[in-house]
Design an enzyme around this catalytic site. Structure first.
Site, PDB file in Angstrom:
ATOM      1  N   TYR A  83     -26.101   8.982  52.138  1.00 36.87           N
ATOM      2  CA  TYR A  83     -27.370   8.505  51.559  1.00 36.87           C
ATOM      3  C   TYR A  83     -28.484   9.521  51.794  1.00 36.87           C
ATOM      4  CZ  TYR A  83     -30.935   5.276  49.974  1.00 36.87           C
ATOM      5  OH  TYR A  83     -31.946   4.685  49.255  1.00 36.87           O
ATOM      6  N   PHE A 135     -41.215  18.632  23.550  1.00 37.49           N
ATOM      7  CA  PHE A 135     -40.046  17.846  23.163  1.00 37.49           C
ATOM      8  C   PHE A 135     -40.493  16.392  22.996  1.00 37.49           C
ATOM      9  CE2 PHE A 135     -36.156  15.457  24.436  1.00 37.49           C
ATOM     10  CZ  PHE A 135     -35.351  15.851  23.382  1.00 37.49           C
ATOM     11  N   ASP A 136     -39.741  15.599  22.201  1.00 36.46           N
ATOM     12  CA  ASP A 136     -40.273  14.269  21.880  1.00 36.46           C
ATOM     13  C   ASP A 136     -40.441  13.346  23.088  1.00 36.46           C
ATOM     14  OD1 ASP A 136     -37.556  13.822  21.974  1.00 36.46           O
ATOM     15  OD2 ASP A 136     -37.344  13.292  19.866  1.00 36.46           O
ATOM     16  N   ASP A 224     -40.747  23.768  30.716  1.00 35.36           N
ATOM     17  CA  ASP A 224     -39.699  22.800  30.423  1.00 35.36           C
ATOM     18  C   ASP A 224     -38.462  23.677  30.201  1.00 35.36           C
ATOM     19  OD1 ASP A 224     -37.803  21.187  29.273  1.00 35.36           O
ATOM     20  OD2 ASP A 224     -39.215  20.090  28.010  1.00 35.36           O
ATOM     21  N   ALA A 226     -35.096  23.241  29.999  1.00 34.77           N
ATOM     22  CA  ALA A 226     -33.785  22.668  29.640  1.00 34.77           C
ATOM     23  C   ALA A 226     -32.804  23.768  29.203  1.00 34.77           C
ATOM     24  CB  ALA A 226     -33.954  21.632  28.527  1.00 34.77           C
ATOM     25  N   LYS A 267     -28.362  20.151  29.346  1.00 33.13           N
ATOM     26  CA  LYS A 267     -28.245  21.328  28.478  1.00 33.13           C
ATOM     27  C   LYS A 267     -27.698  22.478  29.329  1.00 33.13           C
ATOM     28  CE  LYS A 267     -31.079  18.495  26.165  1.00 33.13           C
ATOM     29  NZ  LYS A 267     -32.294  17.837  26.611  1.00 33.13           N
ATOM     30  N   HIS A 458     -35.198   6.846  13.100  1.00 34.98           N
ATOM     31  CA  HIS A 458     -33.959   7.543  12.735  1.00 34.98           C
ATOM     32  C   HIS A 458     -32.744   6.994  13.479  1.00 34.98           C
ATOM     33  CE1 HIS A 458     -35.862   9.588  16.068  1.00 34.98           C
ATOM     34  NE2 HIS A 458     -34.728  10.182  16.389  1.00 34.98           N
TER      35      HIS A 458
HETATM   36  C1  LIG Z   1     -33.370  17.053  26.349  1.00 35.01           C
HETATM   37  C2  LIG Z   1     -34.697  17.561  26.624  1.00 35.01           C
HETATM   38  C3  LIG Z   1     -35.599  16.864  27.440  1.00 35.01           C
HETATM   39  C4  LIG Z   1     -35.304  15.492  28.002  1.00 35.01           C
HETATM   40  O1  LIG Z   1     -34.210  15.510  28.848  1.00 35.01           O
HETATM   41  P1  LIG Z   1     -33.171  14.298  28.982  1.00 35.01           P
HETATM   42  O2  LIG Z   1     -32.197  14.804  29.978  1.00 35.01           O
HETATM   43  O3  LIG Z   1     -32.592  14.043  27.636  1.00 35.01           O
HETATM   44  O4  LIG Z   1     -33.949  13.131  29.493  1.00 35.01           O
HETATM   45  C5  LIG Z   1     -36.826  17.444  27.687  1.00 35.01           C
HETATM   46  N1  LIG Z   1     -37.162  18.626  27.147  1.00 35.01           N
HETATM   47  C6  LIG Z   1     -36.323  19.321  26.360  1.00 35.01           C
HETATM   48  C7  LIG Z   1     -36.747  20.641  25.807  1.00 35.01           C
HETATM   49  C8  LIG Z   1     -35.072  18.818  26.059  1.00 35.01           C
HETATM   50  O5  LIG Z   1     -34.261  19.493  25.248  1.00 35.01           O
END
Ligand SMILES: *Cc1c(COP(=O)(O)O)cnc(C)c1O
Length: 482
Positions: A83, A135-136, A224, A226, A267, A458
């Site tokens: 833990y 990102f959305d 960000d 990813a 990613k 969508h």
């Molecule tokens: C996928 C993504 C996110 C969000 O991450 P999740 O793991 O899907 O919650 C944030 N920013 C970018 C650029 C992404 O591609």
């Protein structure tokens, strides 16, 4: 004089094949055109509603659909589920520190959880958070704080055909205007690569200038990250002073310009679930850790099992392997270039994780409100069992006054390439199927919406081939999409 063994051979061939071999296979179930037509009709012409078993090649997303390596599967068994003080956390922390140089490493169950935690700590109502293109989920998490999210993409983003090497850049002039104006800016976020703008890379020069601007105004810069590894590779290929440099060195140089980062490990973490937040500031880290108890759990596991931390640690090391990245980027580029050669209009040049087709240019006989990219994605599924995703009118459009929509800026079909999952022969099949459809494009007809949820339409909307005349449009001016 004796000749040495085989000394007159030509130069060694270029090993232009996938730099891995297959250890476990997952059969692909092939469907008939009748099964696919039936599935398409039952789904309401919405590929999100099609069971994955009825898809041959799934290019819906590159998120969480990675094939893990034998080393990662082995690491799962080695996960320490303690833990607190887990050995797996210590390993994960050390890998993230070596890549980012950031002292505070906080795991989360995925990227958006890291966003929500950071924004709860750093954002207040009435403030503005600029970025290249948020990102959305980032956009939604910023606005959930009563804060305004604004996109300042490079002007080069808007021309699909232009071969600009760094269309993912932030518009530095617009950023400077914002930082010198009246807006209260608690932080700036640059997304690498710029997912919402076609997976296009951000240059080191742009990051350096943005970092200098932010710091001159006392504003922290967050990445960000990813797709930090894909961005590093594209910098190496496209920015002269980084040619041939190790991806880890480039990644570290990018993170060195920032005060913190948010990363979805689904990613470039090469895992099916996971994410993290890393920051330099002690007080921010402390506040985030305090908040975590409410949602993600103890700060050393962040909503994940110890084994997930092991898999992420291994994935983050593997993703920086030059052989992996060269193949990854080449796979995307080859698909893009093959489509271009077949006359298919794509966003040039292909970026890091996906190829984007211009739906309106592919189907010029359709009106923007006939959902051309969505029609193309349905035709591609019907023709070849390939699933893609529309990023255009269906995703970003809204019913306006009198239920009439206005065309959004771009209507694209995205072919996202999962990491280490498909071979070049399978992607060649996708290219052939799209070339077939391009020759037969006049046969692809308009769609119309029959039902749509109020938000994120969508995912849940249903459509059908258009039977009625389209309602008249009130304005021909494109609205700006997110
Ligand atoms: C996928 C993504 C996110 C969000 O991450 P999740 O793991 O899907 O919650 C944030 N920013 C970018 C650029 C992404 O591609």
């Amino acid at each position: 004089m004796m000749r040495s063994f085989a000394d007159a051979l030509p130069p060694a061939p270029n090993p232009a094949f996938e730099p891995y071999k297959v250890k476990a296979v997952e059969p692909i179930r092939l469907t008939t055109p009748e099964e696919r037509r039936d599935a398409l009709e039952r789904s309401g012409y919405n590929l999100f509603r099609i069971p994955a078993d009825l898809v041959a090649i799934d290019l819906l997303t590159d998120s969480g659909v990675t094939a893990m390596s034998a080393r990662q599967w082995g690491a799962l068994l080695d996960g320490d589920e303690a833990y607190a003080g887990s050995r797996s956390f210590a390993r994960f922390e050390s890998v993230v520190r070596s890549i980012t140089g950031m002292p505070h490493v906080i795991p989360t169950h995925q990227g958006r959880a890291a966003e929500r935690l950071l924004f709860q700590v750093m954002l207040s109502p009435g403030e503005t958070v600029p970025g290249n293109t948020h990102f959305d989920t980032t956009h939604a998490n910023i606005e959930a704080r009563g804060t305004t999210a604004i996109d300042l993409p490079s002007p080069a983003t808007h021309d699909h055909a232009a071969e600009h090497p760094f269309k993912g850049d932030i518009d530095l002039e617009a950023l400077e205007d914002l930082l010198t104006g009246d807006a209260r800016v608690p932080l700036v976020i640059i997304t690498v690569t710029n997912n919402s703008a076609g997976g296009q890379p951000v240059s080191m020069a742009n990051l350096e200038a943005a970092s200098a601007l932010c710091h001159a105004h006392g504003v922290p810069l967050f990445l960000d990250g990813a797709r930090f590894a894909e961005n590093s590779w594209l910098i190496r290929e496209r920015e002269a002073e980084w040619h041939g440099r190790p991806p880890l060195e480039i990644a570290r140089a990018m993170f060195d310009l920032a005060d913190g980062c948010l990363v979805s490990a689904k990613k470039d973490g090469l895992v099916n679930i996971g994410g993290f937040l890393a920051v330099r500031d002690d007080a921010v880290a402390e506040d985030v850790r305090r908040l975590m108890v409410l949602g993600e759990g103890f700060p050393t596991y962040g909503g994940l099992a110890g084994r997930d931390l092991e898999a992420m640690a291994s994935g983050l090391e593997e993703v920086l392997d030059p052989a992996y990245l060269a193949d990854r980027i080449n796979q995307v580029r080859t698909l893009g270039d093959t489509l271009t050669a077949a006359g298919v209009p794509i966003v040039r040049p292909p970026g890091g994780h996906a190829v984007y087709i211009d739906g309106r240019a592919f189907l010029p006989h359709l009106d923007p409100l006939d959902y051309p990219a969505q029609a193309l994605s349905c035709a591609l599924y019907l023709h070849a069992g390939v699933r893609s995703v529309e990023v255009g009118q269906l995703m970003n459009g809204r019913p306006g006054p009198g239920d009439v929509e206005v065309p959004v800026e771009h209507d694209l079909l995205r072919l996202a390439i999962p990491r280490r999952v498909y071979t070049s022969r399978q992607l060649g099949f996708v290219a052939d199927a799209l070339a077939d459809l391009h020759r037969a494009r006049a046969a692809i007809g308009p769609l119309e919406i029959t039902d749509q949820p109020a938000a994120l339409r969508h995912f849940g909307a249903t459509l059908r081939p258009r039977v009625n005349a389209r309602p008249e449009r009130t304005s021909a001016a494109p609205s700006v999409s997110s």
